[in-house]
Design a protein around this motif. Sequence first.
Motif, PDB file in Angstrom:
ATOM      1  N   THR A 137       0.831  -1.213   0.000  1.00 48.88           N
ATOM      2  CA  THR A 137       0.000   0.000   0.000  1.00 48.88           C
ATOM      3  C   THR A 137       0.866   1.264   0.000  1.00 48.88           C
ATOM      4  O   THR A 137       0.507   2.267  -0.613  1.00 48.88           O
ATOM      5  CB  THR A 137      -1.015  -0.026   1.155  1.00 48.88           C
ATOM      6  N   LEU A 138       2.038   1.195   0.646  1.00 46.01           N
ATOM      7  CA  LEU A 138       2.968   2.328   0.586  1.00 46.01           C
ATOM      8  C   LEU A 138       3.401   2.607  -0.851  1.00 46.01           C
ATOM      9  O   LEU A 138       3.401   3.748  -1.301  1.00 46.01           O
ATOM     10  CB  LEU A 138       4.235   2.000   1.390  1.00 46.01           C
ATOM     11  N   LEU A 139       3.763   1.547  -1.545  1.00 48.70           N
ATOM     12  CA  LEU A 139       4.217   1.711  -2.933  1.00 48.70           C
ATOM     13  C   LEU A 139       3.076   2.171  -3.829  1.00 48.70           C
ATOM     14  O   LEU A 139       3.264   3.022  -4.704  1.00 48.70           O
ATOM     15  CB  LEU A 139       4.819   0.401  -3.459  1.00 48.70           C
ATOM     16  N   TYR A 140       1.888   1.622  -3.603  1.00 44.77           N
ATOM     17  CA  TYR A 140       0.716   2.067  -4.381  1.00 44.77           C
ATOM     18  C   TYR A 140       0.527   3.572  -4.174  1.00 44.77           C
ATOM     19  O   TYR A 140       0.380   4.336  -5.122  1.00 44.77           O
ATOM     20  CB  TYR A 140      -0.540   1.295  -3.945  1.00 44.77           C
ATOM     21  N   THR A 141       0.574   3.991  -2.917  1.00 45.08           N
ATOM     22  CA  THR A 141       0.321   5.394  -2.575  1.00 45.08           C
ATOM     23  C   THR A 141       1.397   6.315  -3.149  1.00 45.08           C
ATOM     24  O   THR A 141       1.109   7.328  -3.771  1.00 45.08           O
ATOM     25  CB  THR A 141       0.290   5.560  -1.033  1.00 45.08           C
ATOM     26  N   GLY A 170       4.065  -7.345  15.391  1.00 43.91           N
ATOM     27  CA  GLY A 170       4.216  -7.408  16.841  1.00 43.91           C
ATOM     28  C   GLY A 170       5.260  -6.410  17.306  1.00 43.91           C
ATOM     29  O   GLY A 170       6.301  -6.792  17.832  1.00 43.91           O
ATOM     30  N   LEU A 171       5.003  -5.135  17.127  1.00 44.74           N
ATOM     31  CA  LEU A 171       6.024  -4.104  17.357  1.00 44.74           C
ATOM     32  C   LEU A 171       5.482  -2.927  18.158  1.00 44.74           C
ATOM     33  O   LEU A 171       4.321  -2.555  17.981  1.00 44.74           O
ATOM     34  CB  LEU A 171       6.475  -3.536  16.004  1.00 44.74           C
ATOM     35  N   ASP A 172       6.365  -2.311  18.938  1.00 48.68           N
ATOM     36  CA  ASP A 172       5.938  -1.153  19.727  1.00 48.68           C
ATOM     37  C   ASP A 172       6.236   0.182  19.036  1.00 48.68           C
ATOM     38  O   ASP A 172       6.226   1.234  19.655  1.00 48.68           O
ATOM     39  CB  ASP A 172       6.562  -1.208  21.139  1.00 48.68           C
ATOM     40  N   TYR A 173       6.547   0.137  17.749  1.00 51.75           N
ATOM     41  CA  TYR A 173       6.684   1.371  16.952  1.00 51.75           C
ATOM     42  C   TYR A 173       6.522   0.988  15.486  1.00 51.75           C
ATOM     43  O   TYR A 173       6.462  -0.208  15.148  1.00 51.75           O
ATOM     44  CB  TYR A 173       8.046   2.037  17.189  1.00 51.75           C
ATOM     45  N   ASP A 174       6.433   2.011  14.626  1.00 52.87           N
ATOM     46  CA  ASP A 174       6.358   1.746  13.187  1.00 52.87           C
ATOM     47  C   ASP A 174       7.212   2.801  12.495  1.00 52.87           C
ATOM     48  O   ASP A 174       7.056   3.997  12.759  1.00 52.87           O
ATOM     49  CB  ASP A 174       4.896   1.832  12.719  1.00 52.87           C
ATOM     50  N   MET A 175       8.133   2.357  11.630  1.00 55.19           N
ATOM     51  CA  MET A 175       9.007   3.318  10.937  1.00 55.19           C
ATOM     52  C   MET A 175       8.211   4.311  10.093  1.00 55.19           C
ATOM     53  O   MET A 175       8.704   5.381   9.762  1.00 55.19           O
ATOM     54  CB  MET A 175       9.975   2.584   9.983  1.00 55.19           C
ATOM     55  N   TYR A 176       6.985   3.919   9.717  1.00 59.41           N
ATOM     56  CA  TYR A 176       6.177   4.767   8.824  1.00 59.41           C
ATOM     57  C   TYR A 176       5.047   5.466   9.575  1.00 59.41           C
ATOM     58  O   TYR A 176       4.061   5.873   8.980  1.00 59.41           O
ATOM     59  CB  TYR A 176       5.637   3.928   7.660  1.00 59.41           C
ATOM     60  N   GLU A 177       5.192   5.594  10.884  1.00 63.32           N
ATOM     61  CA  GLU A 177       4.182   6.260  11.714  1.00 63.32           C
ATOM     62  C   GLU A 177       3.752   7.586  11.052  1.00 63.32           C
ATOM     63  O   GLU A 177       4.597   8.400  10.672  1.00 63.32           O
ATOM     64  CB  GLU A 177       4.795   6.546  13.091  1.00 63.32           C
ATOM     65  N   GLY A 178       2.451   7.762  10.901  1.00 60.88           N
ATOM     66  CA  GLY A 178       1.929   9.021  10.354  1.00 60.88           C
ATOM     67  C   GLY A 178       1.853   9.083   8.842  1.00 60.88           C
ATOM     68  O   GLY A 178       1.262  10.013   8.293  1.00 60.88           O
ATOM     69  N   PHE A 179       2.411   8.110   8.131  1.00 62.22           N
ATOM     70  CA  PHE A 179       2.309   8.101   6.660  1.00 62.22           C
ATOM     71  C   PHE A 179       0.845   7.879   6.259  1.00 62.22           C
ATOM     72  O   PHE A 179       0.173   7.017   6.805  1.00 62.22           O
ATOM     73  CB  PHE A 179       3.145   6.957   6.051  1.00 62.22           C
ATOM     74  N   GLU A 180       0.365   8.672   5.297  1.00 61.99           N
ATOM     75  CA  GLU A 180      -1.003   8.508   4.799  1.00 61.99           C
ATOM     76  C   GLU A 180      -1.003   7.469   3.680  1.00 61.99           C
ATOM     77  O   GLU A 180      -0.164   7.525   2.790  1.00 61.99           O
ATOM     78  CB  GLU A 180      -1.506   9.830   4.195  1.00 61.99           C
ATOM     79  N   LEU A 181      -1.953   6.570   3.731  1.00 62.62           N
ATOM     80  CA  LEU A 181      -2.070   5.557   2.675  1.00 62.62           C
ATOM     81  C   LEU A 181      -3.329   5.783   1.856  1.00 62.62           C
ATOM     82  O   LEU A 181      -4.390   6.094   2.397  1.00 62.62           O
ATOM     83  CB  LEU A 181      -2.121   4.152   3.288  1.00 62.62           C
ATOM     84  N   GLU A 182      -3.182   5.607   0.554  1.00 66.88           N
ATOM     85  CA  GLU A 182      -4.331   5.663  -0.360  1.00 66.88           C
ATOM     86  C   GLU A 182      -4.717   4.242  -0.700  1.00 66.88           C
ATOM     87  O   GLU A 182      -3.849   3.416  -0.985  1.00 66.88           O
ATOM     88  CB  GLU A 182      -3.931   6.348  -1.672  1.00 66.88           C
ATOM     89  N   GLY A 183      -6.020   3.971  -0.745  1.00 62.04           N
ATOM     90  CA  GLY A 183      -6.470   2.638  -1.113  1.00 62.04           C
ATOM     91  C   GLY A 183      -6.404   1.695   0.077  1.00 62.04           C
ATOM     92  O   GLY A 183      -5.678   1.955   1.044  1.00 62.04           O
ATOM     93  N   ALA A 184      -7.208   0.635   0.000  1.00 63.65           N
ATOM     94  CA  ALA A 184      -7.234  -0.307   1.129  1.00 63.65           C
ATOM     95  C   ALA A 184      -7.463  -1.723   0.619  1.00 63.65           C
ATOM     96  O   ALA A 184      -8.287  -1.949  -0.279  1.00 63.65           O
ATOM     97  CB  ALA A 184      -8.344   0.081   2.098  1.00 63.65           C
ATOM     98  N   ILE A 185      -6.725  -2.642   1.191  1.00 60.40           N
ATOM     99  CA  ILE A 185      -6.916  -4.058   0.859  1.00 60.40           C
ATOM    100  C   ILE A 185      -8.165  -4.537   1.598  1.00 60.40           C
ATOM    101  O   ILE A 185      -8.256  -4.404   2.821  1.00 60.40           O
ATOM    102  CB  ILE A 185      -5.664  -4.859   1.270  1.00 60.40           C
ATOM    103  N   SER A 186      -9.148  -5.056   0.835  1.00 59.22           N
ATOM    104  CA  SER A 186     -10.403  -5.459   1.495  1.00 59.22           C
ATOM    105  C   SER A 186     -10.470  -6.965   1.733  1.00 59.22           C
ATOM    106  O   SER A 186     -11.077  -7.409   2.700  1.00 59.22           O
ATOM    107  CB  SER A 186     -11.594  -5.010   0.659  1.00 59.22           C
ATOM    108  N   ASP A 187      -9.880  -7.753   0.829  1.00 65.19           N
ATOM    109  CA  ASP A 187      -9.961  -9.211   0.945  1.00 65.19           C
ATOM    110  C   ASP A 187      -8.662  -9.827   0.435  1.00 65.19           C
ATOM    111  O   ASP A 187      -8.096  -9.360  -0.550  1.00 65.19           O
ATOM    112  CB  ASP A 187     -11.080  -9.787   0.059  1.00 65.19           C
ATOM    113  N   VAL A 188      -8.226 -10.891   1.104  1.00 63.49           N
ATOM    114  CA  VAL A 188      -7.060 -11.641   0.624  1.00 63.49           C
ATOM    115  C   VAL A 188      -7.408 -13.124   0.630  1.00 63.49           C
ATOM    116  O   VAL A 188      -7.973 -13.635   1.613  1.00 63.49           O
ATOM    117  CB  VAL A 188      -5.814 -11.380   1.505  1.00 63.49           C
ATOM    118  N   PHE A 189      -7.080 -13.790  -0.461  1.00 59.90           N
ATOM    119  CA  PHE A 189      -7.293 -15.231  -0.581  1.00 59.90           C
ATOM    120  C   PHE A 189      -5.942 -15.926  -0.678  1.00 59.90           C
ATOM    121  O   PHE A 189      -5.071 -15.498  -1.428  1.00 59.90           O
ATOM    122  CB  PHE A 189      -8.107 -15.554  -1.840  1.00 59.90           C
TER     123      PHE A 189
END
Length: 474
Positions: free
Chosen positions: A346-350, A411-430
């Motif tokens: 999603t980062l790359l898509y955005t 399973g992490l207490d931080y995220d390197m991309y904290e605050g990054f806005e994402l466009e689009g959303a994955i709704s289903d995965v098979f």
Amino acid sequence: MKTLIKNGKIITNSDSFEADILIENEQIVVIGKNLTPDIDTKIVDASGKYIFPGMVDEHTHIESPFGGTVTAPWQTESVAAAIGGTTTVVDFALQTKGESLMEGINRWKSRAEEQSAIDYGFHIAVTDLRKDTIDEIPKIVAEGVPTLKVFMAYKSDLMVDDQTLYQSLEAAKNVGALVLVHAENGAVIDLLQRKCLENGETAPYYHAVSRPIEVETEATARAIAIAEIVGAPLFIVHVSGEEPAQKIREAKAKGLPIYAETCPHYLFLTVDELKKPYFEGAKYVCSPPLREAKHQEALWNALQDGTLQAIGSDHCAFNFSGQKDLGREDFTKIPNGGNGIEHRFTLLYTQAVTTGKMSLNKLVDLLSTTPAKVNGLFPKKGTIAIGSDADLVLFDPNGKKTISYQTSHQGLDYDMYEGFELEGAISDVFLRGTQIVKGEKYVGKLGEGKFQKRTPYGLCYETINHVNKESQEV
Ligand code: URP
Ligand code: ZN
Ligand code: ZN
Ligand code: ZN
């Protein structure tokens, strides 16, 4: 039980078209317009959505000992991958000194078998190349592990010398296996680290100071030269900037079978993160280190012109508290690595598709098709085609989200991309036809991911086979 996904727009690395997909026995069996379901067919409506092949992440370190501690486990990281649209990882298993390659692989396998939400394979990192290890390489290839990893860095731990690199390339080439290399000059880094510490330079930023881009450029050139002498293909992982990318470009221009990836953090973060106060810079300590902003443009160009052919996450997740903490007094003790398994797609898509830097097809190529081809998973993985595994990602381009560690599934207490806005959303995965993600929730069963027996002579052997064939014809 059959599943019919209707009215979505299928995106492969080469085509975009509207069609329905019928799934039976874990595979795609029909692709066509206006397919009519049987009475027992489950129908999924994908109107307004893109359908991508499941993403393949060729570079992860899950539940891996590293720097005196262990990365986050399969239980959380494979679920985070699934929610992020990744249905297969090729994780790095480590051979411990004195051990056989198979023992390393089996140790990783037993952990993934019980806990993985998604399909998986392993590269085996060679740390102790003995005569019996060389003899073992055909056997591990036959067991479905056709990729070896060699570290030219981490002097006190994983680093091997040039003879080992040479012999690994040679043994691999004989059986169509591929060597992946971490290219940084570990001996010079070791010296520069000691110099920093002697000067009292202990903060996270000195991690970058002690690993200037020249150590990566030099090792990249050396690895390419050794591969050229052996006549073997080579895959360079986590290329971080302009000069190493240029070495790869020049090698390709000579016709050498050199392939390479970069990672999201080199595209979206810079070395300035390491200067954050209160030891926060430790969150961004990875190797090679984050670089100055100018390198990002060079990496985008290298992706564009085919110098770099894949984007792996290099997901190597350590908590800030209790793990990154180990290096508070000494940056060389900060475990190296960051997160990326969940947000890669999603980062790359955005940042790349919605900005016009690349097409949807190129995105699929870099994150799924080429990783599958390089690693002997194609066409089972990496595409949407009849006979391929029904690993599918439904994506709503109208979704929006802001990254926060509190809502991330790693399973992490931080995220390197904290605050990054994402466009689009994955709704289903098979995963092989079974729905494992629904509306950002994991709905699968841990342990249903399967070990993938991968095949040798993948994409990196394409030109070598061609050359061999031509020389036979003469
Ligand atoms: O910092 C990193 N990249 N940690 C993981 C191990 C490696 O070098 O890929
Ligand atoms: Zn590495
Ligand atoms: Zn790595
Ligand atoms: Zn959730």
